[in-house]
Motif scaffolding. Structure first.
Motif, PDB file in Angstrom:
ATOM      1  N   MET A  11       0.843  -1.193   0.000  1.00 19.12           N
ATOM      2  CA  MET A  11       0.000   0.000   0.000  1.00 19.12           C
ATOM      3  C   MET A  11       0.876   1.240   0.000  1.00 19.12           C
ATOM      4  SD  MET A  11      -2.678  -1.266   2.974  1.00 19.12           S
ATOM      5  CE  MET A  11      -1.457  -2.283   3.830  1.00 19.12           C
ATOM      6  N   VAL A  12       0.378   2.290  -0.643  1.00 19.83           N
ATOM      7  CA  VAL A  12       1.084   3.562  -0.673  1.00 19.83           C
ATOM      8  C   VAL A  12       0.117   4.649  -0.227  1.00 19.83           C
ATOM      9  CG1 VAL A  12       2.312   5.226  -2.111  1.00 19.83           C
ATOM     10  CG2 VAL A  12       2.628   2.783  -2.506  1.00 19.83           C
ATOM     11  N   PHE A  13       0.441   5.294   0.893  1.00 20.05           N
ATOM     12  CA  PHE A  13      -0.400   6.332   1.475  1.00 20.05           C
ATOM     13  C   PHE A  13       0.075   7.690   0.963  1.00 20.05           C
ATOM     14  CE2 PHE A  13      -0.142   3.274   5.286  1.00 20.05           C
ATOM     15  CZ  PHE A  13      -1.200   2.501   4.818  1.00 20.05           C
ATOM     16  N   VAL A  14      -0.408   8.103  -0.193  1.00 21.91           N
ATOM     17  CA  VAL A  14       0.087   9.336  -0.810  1.00 21.91           C
ATOM     18  C   VAL A  14      -0.434  10.548  -0.041  1.00 21.91           C
ATOM     19  CG1 VAL A  14       0.246  10.689  -2.922  1.00 21.91           C
ATOM     20  CG2 VAL A  14       0.137   8.178  -3.049  1.00 21.91           C
ATOM     21  N   GLN A  15       0.457  11.420   0.368  1.00 22.76           N
ATOM     22  CA  GLN A  15       0.089  12.612   1.121  1.00 22.76           C
ATOM     23  C   GLN A  15      -0.401  13.694   0.145  1.00 22.76           C
ATOM     24  OE1 GLN A  15       2.890  13.777   4.298  1.00 22.76           O
ATOM     25  NE2 GLN A  15       3.918  11.807   4.012  1.00 22.76           N
ATOM     26  N   PHE A  16      -1.711  13.729  -0.065  1.00 27.57           N
ATOM     27  CA  PHE A  16      -2.300  14.729  -0.954  1.00 27.57           C
ATOM     28  C   PHE A  16      -2.619  16.005  -0.165  1.00 27.57           C
ATOM     29  CE2 PHE A  16      -3.292  10.872  -3.483  1.00 27.57           C
ATOM     30  CZ  PHE A  16      -2.775  11.277  -4.712  1.00 27.57           C
ATOM     31  N   TYR A  17      -1.596  16.549   0.471  1.00 23.90           N
ATOM     32  CA  TYR A  17      -1.739  17.807   1.210  1.00 23.90           C
ATOM     33  C   TYR A  17      -0.370  18.468   1.316  1.00 23.90           C
ATOM     34  CZ  TYR A  17      -0.764  14.362   4.975  1.00 23.90           C
ATOM     35  OH  TYR A  17      -0.261  13.337   5.732  1.00 23.90           O
ATOM     36  N   ASN A  18      -0.404  19.759   1.660  1.00 21.71           N
ATOM     37  CA  ASN A  18       0.828  20.560   1.765  1.00 21.71           C
ATOM     38  C   ASN A  18       1.605  20.611   0.460  1.00 21.71           C
ATOM     39  OD1 ASN A  18       0.289  21.075   4.463  1.00 21.71           O
ATOM     40  ND2 ASN A  18       1.623  19.452   5.226  1.00 21.71           N
ATOM     41  N   ASN A  19       0.914  20.421  -0.658  1.00 23.11           N
ATOM     42  CA  ASN A  19       1.558  20.450  -1.970  1.00 23.11           C
ATOM     43  C   ASN A  19       0.572  20.933  -3.031  1.00 23.11           C
ATOM     44  OD1 ASN A  19       4.407  19.311  -1.979  1.00 23.11           O
ATOM     45  ND2 ASN A  19       3.364  17.726  -0.788  1.00 23.11           N
ATOM     46  N   TYR A  20       1.099  21.351  -4.170  1.00 22.09           N
ATOM     47  CA  TYR A  20       0.273  21.856  -5.272  1.00 22.09           C
ATOM     48  C   TYR A  20      -0.686  20.802  -5.810  1.00 22.09           C
ATOM     49  CZ  TYR A  20       3.198  19.141  -8.433  1.00 22.09           C
ATOM     50  OH  TYR A  20       3.835  18.114  -9.073  1.00 22.09           O
ATOM     51  N   CYS A  21      -0.352  19.512  -5.609  1.00 23.50           N
ATOM     52  CA  CYS A  21      -1.143  18.406  -6.158  1.00 23.50           C
ATOM     53  C   CYS A  21      -2.126  17.837  -5.146  1.00 23.50           C
ATOM     54  CB  CYS A  21      -0.218  17.304  -6.655  1.00 23.50           C
ATOM     55  SG  CYS A  21       1.151  16.926  -5.518  1.00 23.50           S
ATOM     56  N   GLY A  22      -2.394  18.582  -4.072  1.00 21.63           N
ATOM     57  CA  GLY A  22      -3.218  18.075  -3.002  1.00 21.63           C
ATOM     58  C   GLY A  22      -4.704  18.186  -3.247  1.00 21.63           C
ATOM     59  N   LEU A  23      -5.477  17.776  -2.250  1.00 21.16           N
ATOM     60  CA  LEU A  23      -6.929  17.748  -2.354  1.00 21.16           C
ATOM     61  C   LEU A  23      -7.522  19.131  -2.586  1.00 21.16           C
ATOM     62  CD1 LEU A  23      -7.484  15.194   0.509  1.00 21.16           C
ATOM     63  CD2 LEU A  23      -8.320  14.883  -1.834  1.00 21.16           C
ATOM     64  N   GLY A  24      -6.864  20.160  -2.067  1.00 13.51           N
ATOM     65  CA  GLY A  24      -7.367  21.508  -2.262  1.00 13.51           C
ATOM     66  C   GLY A  24      -7.319  21.952  -3.714  1.00 13.51           C
ATOM     67  N   ALA A  25      -6.522  21.262  -4.527  1.00 16.29           N
ATOM     68  CA  ALA A  25      -6.389  21.601  -5.944  1.00 16.29           C
ATOM     69  C   ALA A  25      -7.261  20.730  -6.832  1.00 16.29           C
ATOM     70  CB  ALA A  25      -4.933  21.454  -6.377  1.00 16.29           C
ATOM     71  N   TYR A  26      -8.097  19.903  -6.220  1.00 15.50           N
ATOM     72  CA  TYR A  26      -8.957  19.008  -7.006  1.00 15.50           C
ATOM     73  C   TYR A  26      -9.986  19.821  -7.797  1.00 15.50           C
ATOM     74  CZ  TYR A  26     -12.207  15.265  -8.119  1.00 15.50           C
ATOM     75  OH  TYR A  26     -13.008  14.389  -8.789  1.00 15.50           O
ATOM     76  N   PRO A  27     -10.230  19.487  -9.079  1.00 17.79           N
ATOM     77  CA  PRO A  27      -9.596  18.408  -9.853  1.00 17.79           C
ATOM     78  C   PRO A  27      -8.411  18.865 -10.698  1.00 17.79           C
ATOM     79  CG  PRO A  27     -11.481  19.215 -11.053  1.00 17.79           C
ATOM     80  CD  PRO A  27     -11.415  20.045  -9.785  1.00 17.79           C
ATOM     81  N   LYS A  28      -8.145  20.162 -10.757  1.00 15.46           N
ATOM     82  CA  LYS A  28      -7.197  20.696 -11.734  1.00 15.46           C
ATOM     83  C   LYS A  28      -5.796  20.112 -11.596  1.00 15.46           C
ATOM     84  CE  LYS A  28      -5.505  25.041 -13.670  1.00 15.46           C
ATOM     85  NZ  LYS A  28      -5.541  26.524 -13.571  1.00 15.46           N
ATOM     86  N   SER A  29      -5.201  20.212 -10.415  1.00 22.31           N
ATOM     87  CA  SER A  29      -3.811  19.769 -10.240  1.00 22.31           C
ATOM     88  C   SER A  29      -3.682  18.508  -9.411  1.00 22.31           C
ATOM     89  CB  SER A  29      -2.990  20.894  -9.586  1.00 22.31           C
ATOM     90  OG  SER A  29      -2.998  22.057 -10.381  1.00 22.31           O
ATOM     91  N   PHE A  30      -4.784  18.000  -8.940  1.00 21.49           N
ATOM     92  CA  PHE A  30      -4.791  16.773  -8.145  1.00 21.49           C
ATOM     93  C   PHE A  30      -4.308  15.630  -9.034  1.00 21.49           C
ATOM     94  CE2 PHE A  30      -7.191  13.069  -6.397  1.00 21.49           C
ATOM     95  CZ  PHE A  30      -6.690  13.077  -5.109  1.00 21.49           C
ATOM     96  N   ASN A  31      -3.267  14.917  -8.600  1.00 24.86           N
ATOM     97  CA  ASN A  31      -2.587  14.017  -9.539  1.00 24.86           C
ATOM     98  C   ASN A  31      -2.699  12.528  -9.196  1.00 24.86           C
ATOM     99  OD1 ASN A  31      -0.847  14.002  -7.327  1.00 24.86           O
ATOM    100  ND2 ASN A  31       1.019  14.047  -8.573  1.00 24.86           N
ATOM    101  N   TYR A  32      -3.861  12.100  -8.735  1.00 23.98           N
ATOM    102  CA  TYR A  32      -4.052  10.665  -8.517  1.00 23.98           C
ATOM    103  C   TYR A  32      -3.795   9.888  -9.805  1.00 23.98           C
ATOM    104  CZ  TYR A  32      -5.962   6.240  -6.873  1.00 23.98           C
ATOM    105  OH  TYR A  32      -6.109   4.914  -6.513  1.00 23.98           O
ATOM    106  N   ASP A  33      -4.127  10.471 -10.952  1.00 18.20           N
ATOM    107  CA  ASP A  33      -3.937   9.770 -12.223  1.00 18.20           C
ATOM    108  C   ASP A  33      -2.470   9.397 -12.440  1.00 18.20           C
ATOM    109  OD1 ASP A  33      -3.299  12.476 -12.481  1.00 18.20           O
ATOM    110  OD2 ASP A  33      -3.812  12.545 -14.612  1.00 18.20           O
ATOM    111  N   THR A  34      -1.560  10.255 -12.002  1.00 15.49           N
ATOM    112  CA  THR A  34      -0.130   9.972 -12.135  1.00 15.49           C
ATOM    113  C   THR A  34       0.259   8.776 -11.275  1.00 15.49           C
ATOM    114  OG1 THR A  34       0.356  12.305 -12.551  1.00 15.49           O
ATOM    115  CG2 THR A  34       2.186  10.932 -11.830  1.00 15.49           C
TER     116      THR A  34
END
Length: 307
Positions: free
Chosen positions: A194-217
C-alpha cells in the motif's frame, strides 16, 4: 477471524496515523480502534534509526532499565485489542522531524533484522511492545539519504516469507509530487502493498482538485512502474484544518472525490489515509463521516456490479 477484518484488496479502507497528539492530546490507541470507523492504524514514529528511538508523544514514558528505549506495555495491550477486532496495526519509520537513514545496503539489511526481532515476528531481549506482533512497517521518509530502503524492504520480506501464515504489510507515505524525492526509486524497485500518498501541503493536493490533483499519475505508476502491480493507493487527507498547511476538505467533499476516483481508477484505490487520529476522530466526527461514506459507496457499487 473477525467479520470486519482488514482487507488489503478493499477500496474503502480508512487508515489513521496515531501517536503524535497533533490535536494537542490524544485518546489511547485502543479507544480509536473501537467501532467500525478505523480499519488500520499506523503508529508514529520510529523516528531515529538505526539507533532505535520511538516517540508516541507521551502516551508511553517508561523505558527499559539502563536504556532510553521506550517500553510500552499499555500500548502493547491496545495493539492486541485492535488486532482482535480485525484492525491492522503497523509501525511508521521516519517522519518529518526524525533523525534517520542508512549508510549502505548492508546497514539497511542489518536494521531490517533488528526491526523484525523488535517489532514483528522475531525475538529480541527488548521489545517495546512486548509480545505484541505488529502487522507491518510503514516508510514515511521525509529527510536524510535515499540509501538502503529497497534493501531494507527486501530483507524484511525475506523474513515475512519464512514466518508462516501471518500476513505482513509494507507501506510507504510519499508526498504527492511525482516522483517522491525520498522514496521514488524505492517505490519502483521494492514490493509495497500500500502507498499512502500525502495529498496535502503540496500543489497536487486535495485543495487543488480536480485541476492539479494528480491521482492519475500515481495510478499510472501503480500499473506500469511499481514492482507490485496490485499495489493499492490511498488518498492521504488531513483530518482537520489544523492538521496540515493545506489540503483539508470537509467529509462530504472528500467522499465525493473518493467516489470519483473509484469510478475512474477502481483497481488501484485502497481507501483513505488521514493524519492523524486525534484530528480526524475529534473533528466533529469527520473521520467517522468519511469512513462511513466511502464504505457505503463501495458496497453500493459492488451490488450494482452483481446485478
Amino acid at each position: 477471524m473477525p467479520v470486519n477484518a482488514f482487507d488489503v484488496s478493499s477500496s474503502s479502507n480508512f487508515v489513521v496515523y496515531w501517536g503524535q497528539s497533533s490535536a494537542g492530546s490524544q485518546k489511547s490507541l485502543g479507544e480509536y480502534c473501537q467501532g467500525s470507523t478505523v480499519d488500520a492504524v499506523v503508529l508514529a514514529f520510529l523516528y531515529q534509526f538505526p539507533n532505535t528511538k520511538l516517540d508516541l508523544s507521551a502516551t508511553c514514558r517508561t523505558t527499559f532499565p539502563n536504556s532510553d528505549l521506550l517500553h510500552c506495555p499499555d500500548v502493547a495491550a491496545d495493539i492486541k485489542s485492535c488486532q482482535s477486532q480485525g484492525k491492522a496495526v503497523l509501525l511508521s519509520m521516519g517522519g518529518a522531524a526524525g533523525s534517520y537513514g542508512f549508510s549502505s545496503d548492508s546497514d539497511a539489511q542489518q536494521y531490517a533484522d533488528t526491526v523484525w526481532n523488535m517489532f514483528l515476528g522475531g525475538n529480541a531481549t527488548q521489545r517495546p511492545f512486548d509480545d505484541a506482533i505488529l502487522d507491518g512497517i510503514d516508510l514515511d521518509i521525509e529527510g536524510g539519504s535515499t540509501t538502503g530502503y529497497a534493501a531494507f524492504v527486501s530483507q524484511l520480506r525475506s523474513h515475512f516469507t519464512s514466518s508462516g501464515s501471518k500476513k505482513y504489510y509494507i507501506t510507504g507515505a510519499p508526498q504527492c509530487p511525482f516522483p517522491d524525492a525520498m522514496l521514488g526509486s524505492t517505490l519502483n524497485s521494492a514490493w509495497f502493498d500500500m502507498v499512502f500518498v500525502q495529498f496535502y501541503n503540496n500543489y497536487c493536493g486535495l485543495g487543488a482538485y480536480p485541476k492539479s490533483f494528480n491521482y492519475d499519475t500515481w495510478d499510472t505508476w501503480a500499473k506500469s512502474q511499481s514492482a507490485n502491480k496490485d499495489v493499492k493507493i490511498y488518498i492521504g487527507a488531513p483530518g482537520s484544518p489544523s492538521a496540515a498547511g493545506s489540503g483539508y476538505v470537509d467529509a462530504s467533499t472528500l467522499a465525493s472525490i473518493v467516489n470519483d476516483i473509484r469510478g475512474k481508477y477502481a483497481s488501484t484505490l485502497g481507501g483513505v489515509m488521514t493524519w492523524d487520529a486525534s484530528q480526524a476522530i475529534d473533528n466533529s466526527n469527520w473521520g467517522a463521516g468519511v469512513s462511513s461514506s466511502i464504505k457505503s459507496a463501495s458496497l453500493s457499487m459492488t451490488k450494482r456490479r452483481r446485478l
